[in-house]
Design a protein around this motif. Structure first.
Motif, PDB file in Angstrom:
ATOM      1  N   LEU A 215       0.685  -1.234   0.146  1.00 48.43           N
ATOM      2  CA  LEU A 215      -0.030  -0.089  -0.190  1.00 48.43           C
ATOM      3  C   LEU A 215       0.814   1.217   0.010  1.00 48.43           C
ATOM      4  N   ASP A 216       0.782   1.885  -1.044  1.00 52.63           N
ATOM      5  CA  ASP A 216       1.859   3.361  -1.399  1.00 52.63           C
ATOM      6  C   ASP A 216       0.779   4.313  -0.509  1.00 52.63           C
ATOM      7  N   SER A 217       1.494   4.575   0.701  1.00 50.62           N
ATOM      8  CA  SER A 217       0.873   5.777   1.530  1.00 50.62           C
ATOM      9  C   SER A 217       1.169   7.208   0.991  1.00 50.62           C
ATOM     10  N   ARG A 218       2.107   7.164   0.151  1.00 54.74           N
ATOM     11  CA  ARG A 218       2.344   8.672  -0.490  1.00 54.74           C
ATOM     12  C   ARG A 218       1.110   9.462  -1.110  1.00 54.74           C
ATOM     13  N   PRO A 219       0.485   8.876  -2.076  1.00 57.29           N
ATOM     14  CA  PRO A 219      -0.887   9.461  -2.598  1.00 57.29           C
ATOM     15  C   PRO A 219      -1.880   9.693  -1.569  1.00 57.29           C
ATOM     16  N   VAL A 220      -1.973   8.925  -0.554  1.00 56.25           N
ATOM     17  CA  VAL A 220      -3.010   8.697   0.618  1.00 56.25           C
ATOM     18  C   VAL A 220      -2.740  10.288   1.247  1.00 56.25           C
ATOM     19  N   LEU A 221      -1.315  10.326   1.739  1.00 51.57           N
ATOM     20  CA  LEU A 221      -1.163  11.458   2.602  1.00 51.57           C
ATOM     21  C   LEU A 221      -0.377  12.560   2.004  1.00 51.57           C
ATOM     22  N   SER A 222      -0.373  12.807   0.674  1.00 49.04           N
ATOM     23  CA  SER A 222      -0.034  13.731  -0.078  1.00 49.04           C
ATOM     24  C   SER A 222      -1.402  13.971  -1.203  1.00 49.04           C
ATOM     25  N   PRO A 223      -2.585  14.436  -0.848  1.00 47.22           N
ATOM     26  CA  PRO A 223      -3.589  14.125  -1.632  1.00 47.22           C
ATOM     27  C   PRO A 223      -3.664  15.271  -2.762  1.00 47.22           C
ATOM     28  N   ASP A 224      -2.985  16.489  -2.561  1.00 43.10           N
ATOM     29  CA  ASP A 224      -3.059  17.630  -3.122  1.00 43.10           C
ATOM     30  C   ASP A 224      -1.963  17.592  -4.315  1.00 43.10           C
ATOM     31  N   GLY A 225      -1.235  16.482  -4.589  1.00 46.04           N
ATOM     32  CA  GLY A 225      -0.361  16.645  -5.444  1.00 46.04           C
ATOM     33  C   GLY A 225       1.071  15.897  -5.651  1.00 46.04           C
ATOM     34  N   GLY A 226       1.278  15.027  -4.548  1.00 45.74           N
ATOM     35  CA  GLY A 226       2.429  14.233  -4.362  1.00 45.74           C
ATOM     36  C   GLY A 226       3.533  14.878  -3.478  1.00 45.74           C
TER      37      GLY A 226
ATOM     38  N   GLY B 174      -4.067  12.463   9.197  1.00 43.24           N
ATOM     39  CA  GLY B 174      -3.416  11.715   8.368  1.00 43.24           C
ATOM     40  C   GLY B 174      -3.593  10.206   8.845  1.00 43.24           C
ATOM     41  N   ALA B 175      -3.690   9.744   9.897  1.00 42.34           N
ATOM     42  CA  ALA B 175      -3.669   8.269  10.233  1.00 42.34           C
ATOM     43  C   ALA B 175      -5.307   7.730   9.726  1.00 42.34           C
ATOM     44  N   ASP B 176      -6.241   8.870   9.933  1.00 41.35           N
ATOM     45  CA  ASP B 176      -7.433   8.414   9.624  1.00 41.35           C
ATOM     46  C   ASP B 176      -7.662   8.180   7.962  1.00 41.35           C
ATOM     47  N   LEU B 177      -7.068   8.825   7.283  1.00 41.02           N
ATOM     48  CA  LEU B 177      -6.907   8.575   5.689  1.00 41.02           C
ATOM     49  C   LEU B 177      -6.342   7.439   5.397  1.00 41.02           C
ATOM     50  N   LEU B 178      -5.418   7.029   6.119  1.00 39.22           N
ATOM     51  CA  LEU B 178      -4.459   5.822   6.016  1.00 39.22           C
ATOM     52  C   LEU B 178      -5.230   4.565   6.261  1.00 39.22           C
ATOM     53  N   ALA B 179      -5.900   4.792   7.593  1.00 33.88           N
ATOM     54  CA  ALA B 179      -6.747   3.521   8.084  1.00 33.88           C
ATOM     55  C   ALA B 179      -7.872   3.185   7.249  1.00 33.88           C
ATOM     56  N   ASP B 180      -8.492   4.311   6.611  1.00 36.41           N
ATOM     57  CA  ASP B 180      -9.622   4.106   5.676  1.00 36.41           C
ATOM     58  C   ASP B 180      -8.885   3.438   4.346  1.00 36.41           C
ATOM     59  N   ALA B 181      -7.657   3.644   3.927  1.00 35.99           N
ATOM     60  CA  ALA B 181      -7.109   3.143   2.856  1.00 35.99           C
ATOM     61  C   ALA B 181      -6.752   1.592   2.930  1.00 35.99           C
ATOM     62  N   ILE B 182      -6.215   1.447   4.366  1.00 29.94           N
ATOM     63  CA  ILE B 182      -6.125  -0.060   4.637  1.00 29.94           C
ATOM     64  C   ILE B 182      -7.351  -0.876   4.629  1.00 29.94           C
ATOM     65  N   LEU B 183      -8.165  -0.370   5.054  1.00 32.59           N
ATOM     66  CA  LEU B 183      -9.587  -1.015   5.046  1.00 32.59           C
ATOM     67  C   LEU B 183     -10.292  -1.327   3.875  1.00 32.59           C
ATOM     68  N   GLU B 184     -10.052  -0.240   2.891  1.00 35.90           N
ATOM     69  CA  GLU B 184     -10.226  -0.616   1.661  1.00 35.90           C
ATOM     70  C   GLU B 184      -9.650  -1.751   0.776  1.00 35.90           C
ATOM     71  N   VAL B 185      -8.308  -1.854   1.076  1.00 39.68           N
ATOM     72  CA  VAL B 185      -7.594  -3.057   0.610  1.00 39.68           C
ATOM     73  C   VAL B 185      -8.166  -4.257   1.098  1.00 39.68           C
ATOM     74  N   VAL B 186      -8.411  -4.348   2.612  1.00 42.68           N
ATOM     75  CA  VAL B 186      -8.878  -5.635   3.238  1.00 42.68           C
ATOM     76  C   VAL B 186     -10.129  -5.812   2.602  1.00 42.68           C
ATOM     77  N   ASP B 187     -10.970  -4.967   2.319  1.00 47.35           N
ATOM     78  CA  ASP B 187     -12.407  -5.198   2.031  1.00 47.35           C
ATOM     79  C   ASP B 187     -12.255  -5.603   0.406  1.00 47.35           C
ATOM     80  N   GLU B 188     -11.297  -5.007  -0.231  1.00 45.77           N
ATOM     81  CA  GLU B 188     -11.483  -5.374  -1.770  1.00 45.77           C
ATOM     82  C   GLU B 188     -10.655  -6.743  -1.926  1.00 45.77           C
TER      83      GLU B 188
END
Length: 378
Positions: free
Chosen positions: A317-328, A351-365
């Motif tokens: 899980l690349d956290s860079r786009p998750v925690l830099s949503p406005d341009g990298g 930031g932790a909330d965004l990353l936790a959501d991204a992790i759960l998306e991977v788990v769900d998928e």
């Protein structure tokens, strides 16, 4: 008979005359003169019998006291020495502590500290034990070595199922200090999802380069895998850009030998976590405010992604786009939401909330639902 006139000075307090001399108060007529008090003098603490100590004796007593304190805390000094970056400074520190440790081991005085820490349920290193951090120290424990297979065609598929509150998905999340806020956000995110049972462990200052400080393969084997988690989420790297022992020599992250050894260690952990349809989510490091540190974290992310690509049970899980949503680029905030802490490294709760959501998306998928199993390549 003419009465005697009263003495005008009777009963008046003494006061200095123009020359500064004190005069006694004259007693009233007929009064009995009060006896005079003995002159007072300041009384000091009696020092009778005290003898000044020679400077050499005082220094010797102080030295003995310091040595005794050092022996009692020998294990603590050993831990402190081991925490130094790999290199000559750590070697010197460990050599300096060795005699103190030997005395503590011989006299058993250092056991006092161990007993206190055991009573407080705190871990401690025993300075009489040899602690290494080289290649030989970072291996999968022997209890799991027989079940570990090389990455490739023999890898088991990731199984999927529909978890329920009665039979929840067993999910474990852990890593270094970057996961402190992440585990809090993940715990809150699954509060409304009883079909997920989450356990966590964040170990400050840990990583994959210093098993002498915290042995992640041993911890995962002894504390995590016995719980048979269906999903394991790990995040390492923030403490790993430091010297590492390779073949008995201290090498730095820009050395090819360092990179090869770190890649091997990443593979060891990924293979260790494989099994029984388990999904492993390996979370990469986000952008860092310091350019040099950011570049080093980017190099580690490349290793994680490449090693995950050859292991079908691992999702990077690349956290860079998750925690830099406005341009990298490195991003401390998103609107009014704080994504990163003031040090430019750790996650803030936003930031932790965004990353936790991204992790759960991977788990769900990948893991949850009616999705077909992910088959290994080949």
């Amino acid at each position: 008979m003419t009465p005697t006139p009263p003495d005008p000075r009777a009963g008046r307090p003494a006061h200095p005359d123009p020359h500064g001399e004190q005069h006694e108060t004259a007693p009233p007529p007929g009064a009995t003169p009060r006896p005079r008090s003995e002159p007072r003098s300041l009384q000091y603490h009696a020092l009778a019998g005290s003898q000044p100590q020679p400077a050499g004796r005082v220094l010797a007593i102080g030295a003995i006291a310091l040595l005794l304190a050092a022996v009692l805390n020998a294990d603590g000094l050993f831990e402190l020495a081991n925490r130094q970056p790999v290199g000559w400074k750590r070697d010197v520190a460990r050599a300096a502590v060795a005699p103190v440790c030997a005395i503590g081991d011989l006299t058993r005085l250092k056991d006092v500290r161990s007993a206190i820490r055991d009573a407080a349920d705190k871990d401690s290193q025993d300075c009489s034990e040899d602690v290494e951090s080289g290649s030989d120290a970072f291996v999968a424990p022997s209890t799991t070595a027989t079940t570990t297979t090389p990455s490739g065609t023999t890898a088991p598929a990731i199984t999927t199922r529909v978890p329920t509150a009665a039979d929840p998905l067993r999910m474990w999340l852990g890593g270094d200090s970057m996961t402190i806020e992440l585990e809090q956000s993940a715990a809150e995110a699954v509060t409304s999802r009883p079909e997920i049972a989450l356990t966590t462990h964040a170990q400050v200052s840990s990583g994959l380069t210093r098993p002498d400080f915290f042995d992640w393969p041993a911890y995962l084997t002894e504390e995590v895998l016995p719980g048979d988690p269906e999903v394991v989420v790990v995040m390492f790297g923030a403490n790993d850009s430091q010297g590492m022992e390779v073949d008995g020599e201290a090498v730095q992250p820009d050395d090819e030998r360092w990179q090869a050894e770190y890649r091997r260690r990443v593979g060891v952990v990924m293979d260790l976590l494989k099994g029984d349809g388990r999904l492993v989510v390996w979370v990469g490091q986000p952008r860092m405010r310091d350019e040099g540190f950011d570049a080093r974290m980017g190099a580690l992310d490349a290793i994680y992604e490449e090693e995950a690509a050859s292991r079908p049970w691992v999702r990077f899980l690349d956290s860079r786009p998750v925690l830099s949503p406005d341009g990298g680029e490195y991003q401390a905030t998103a609107g009014d939401v704080a994504l990163r802490q003031g040090d430019g490294i750790h996650l803030d709760r936003g930031g932790a909330d965004l990353l936790a959501d991204a992790i759960l998306e991977v788990v769900d998928e990948v893991k949850v639902g009616g999705a077909p199993p992910v088959e290994p390549p080949g």
